[in-house]
Each structure stands twice: as C-alpha cells, then as structure tokens.
Design a protein around this motif. Structure first.
Motif, PDB file in Angstrom:
ATOM      1  N   THR A  69      -7.993   4.606   1.470  1.00 47.72           N
ATOM      2  CA  THR A  69      -6.627   4.470   1.107  1.00 47.72           C
ATOM      3  C   THR A  69      -5.607   5.481   0.628  1.00 47.72           C
ATOM      4  O   THR A  69      -6.169   5.966  -0.301  1.00 47.72           O
ATOM      5  CB  THR A  69      -6.388   2.981   0.355  1.00 47.72           C
ATOM      6  N   PRO A  70      -4.803   5.968   1.230  1.00 45.22           N
ATOM      7  CA  PRO A  70      -4.374   7.071   0.711  1.00 45.22           C
ATOM      8  C   PRO A  70      -3.038   6.892  -0.499  1.00 45.22           C
ATOM      9  O   PRO A  70      -2.738   5.632  -0.556  1.00 45.22           O
ATOM     10  CB  PRO A  70      -3.264   7.569   2.016  1.00 45.22           C
ATOM     11  N   SER A  71      -2.873   7.749  -1.236  1.00 47.05           N
ATOM     12  CA  SER A  71      -1.960   7.532  -2.283  1.00 47.05           C
ATOM     13  C   SER A  71      -1.053   8.335  -2.169  1.00 47.05           C
ATOM     14  O   SER A  71       0.132   7.903  -2.991  1.00 47.05           O
ATOM     15  CB  SER A  71      -2.623   7.896  -3.678  1.00 47.05           C
ATOM     16  N   GLU A  73       1.886  10.574   0.783  1.00 49.48           N
ATOM     17  CA  GLU A  73       2.048  11.119   1.956  1.00 49.48           C
ATOM     18  C   GLU A  73       3.265  12.030   1.860  1.00 49.48           C
ATOM     19  O   GLU A  73       3.988  11.930   0.932  1.00 49.48           O
ATOM     20  CB  GLU A  73       2.207   9.964   3.055  1.00 49.48           C
ATOM     21  N   GLU A  89       4.990   8.990  -3.012  1.00 54.18           N
ATOM     22  CA  GLU A  89       3.849   7.974  -3.313  1.00 54.18           C
ATOM     23  C   GLU A  89       4.211   6.976  -2.171  1.00 54.18           C
ATOM     24  O   GLU A  89       5.076   6.791  -1.727  1.00 54.18           O
ATOM     25  CB  GLU A  89       3.995   7.539  -4.736  1.00 54.18           C
ATOM     26  N   ILE A  90       2.953   6.180  -1.731  1.00 56.22           N
ATOM     27  CA  ILE A  90       3.059   5.268  -0.795  1.00 56.22           C
ATOM     28  C   ILE A  90       2.872   3.786  -1.402  1.00 56.22           C
ATOM     29  O   ILE A  90       2.168   3.552  -2.289  1.00 56.22           O
ATOM     30  CB  ILE A  90       1.934   5.411   0.209  1.00 56.22           C
ATOM     31  N   GLN A  92       1.603   0.207  -1.963  1.00 56.01           N
ATOM     32  CA  GLN A  92       0.238  -0.326  -1.655  1.00 56.01           C
ATOM     33  C   GLN A  92       0.014  -0.948  -0.288  1.00 56.01           C
ATOM     34  O   GLN A  92      -1.031  -0.939   0.218  1.00 56.01           O
ATOM     35  CB  GLN A  92      -0.223  -1.512  -2.739  1.00 56.01           C
ATOM     36  N   ALA A  95       0.043   1.610   2.324  1.00 48.01           N
ATOM     37  CA  ALA A  95      -1.244   2.305   2.242  1.00 48.01           C
ATOM     38  C   ALA A  95      -2.481   1.953   2.860  1.00 48.01           C
ATOM     39  O   ALA A  95      -3.388   2.235   3.460  1.00 48.01           O
ATOM     40  CB  ALA A  95      -1.621   2.734   0.726  1.00 48.01           C
ATOM     41  N   CYS A 140      -7.641  10.681   5.950  1.00 51.51           N
ATOM     42  CA  CYS A 140      -6.831  10.440   4.245  1.00 51.51           C
ATOM     43  C   CYS A 140      -6.761  11.831   3.760  1.00 51.51           C
ATOM     44  O   CYS A 140      -5.903  12.099   2.975  1.00 51.51           O
ATOM     45  CB  CYS A 140      -7.757   9.740   3.676  1.00 51.51           C
TER      46      CYS A 140
END
Length: 158
Positions: A69-71, A73, A89-90, A92, A95, A140
């Motif tokens: 899971t990316p935090s 982008e 920030e993404i 939740q 993500a 990721c």
C-alpha cells in the motif's frame, strides 16, 4: 440536485474468511463476471501460501496488501504553462485499491512471462509482497521514489 459526496460502494465480505478486503481483491481478479472461478483462484493461492509459511492465510494476505500500500503519489499540476508532478498523500481507500490492483497486475505479468498457472503466480506474488519484494512492491517503491524526486514541488499542493 447533485450529490455532494459520491456514494460509497458496499462490498459484502467473502464467504470463507469473512473479509471485505479479500472480496474486493476477488472482484479485481474476476474476468467476464466469473466470480466463482476468481474465488477458487484466490482461495487456492491463499491456502498454498498458508501451507508454505504456516500462518493464517488472511493475515498473510492483509500483511502483503499493507506492505504494498502506497502512502504518497504524484499528481500533475499545471501552473503558469508548466506542468509539475506534485507529491500528494493518498486517501486510504485509494491506496488499498492501488495495492490490490498492483498485486493483480503483477500476477498477470508473471503468468504471461513464466507460463505457469494463475494460482501459482498469485501465491508467489502474495508471498513476495509479504516479504517486501516482487512486482507489486516494486510498483509501490517506484511511486515513492517519484514522490521523493519531486519533493521540491510539494508547496504547490492542491
């Protein structure tokens, strides 16, 4: 009158583990509306992963998704005729959706490359994500590196 907020999709939990996250993943790997085949693939891959590691299949899957899971982008932002890649920030839910898509895409790529079954490729991709390596984890990290490279433009946030 138009809605202010988009209505959220409600996904029912899967039948075997009772996990909404797993059902979302099954819906992603499903092709042509054949959910029973997608369920067989996902459950078989999870049972193989469970046998290989010795932990609960659902906890393996959740840890794998969490690792991928990316935090952050990058989003394109046009300012004064120039386009900048601005790190953001993404949310939740986005993500998690990205992580599930990346695992499915890496599985598909591995299947095309190696010629093995989807179950085997999915199991190996889940284990790779669990161990923080593999195709999905690489995607990721690429997102994170792109955001780090464009950190100078973070003051241009939306």
């Amino acid at each position: 009158m138009a809605r202010r907020n988009k209505a959220k999709k409600r996904t029912s939990p899967d039948s075997r583990y009772g996990s909404v996250l797993l059902m979302r993943f099954i819906n992603i790997i499903m092709k042509c509306g054949k959910k029973s085949i997608a369920e067989k693939i996902a459950y078989s891959a999870l049972s193989l992963a469970e046998k290989k590691i010795g932990k609960d299949a659902l906890s393996i899957f959740e840890t794998a998704v969490e690792n991928v899971t990316p935090s952050i982008e990058v989003r394109s932002r046009r300012i004064g005729g120039a386009t900048y890649q601005v790190p953001v920030e993404i949310r939740q839910d986005r993500a998690i959706s990205l992580a599930l898509r990346w695992i499915a895409r890496a599985t598909s790529a591995a299947r095309k490359k190696s010629g093995r079954t989807t179950v085997y490729c999915l199991q190996s991709e889940i284990l790779d994500a669990y161990n923080k390596c593999g195709g999905a984890f690489k995607m990721c990290e690429e997102k994170y590196k792109m955001a780090e490279a464009n950190k100078a433009f973070s003051h241009l946030r939306f």
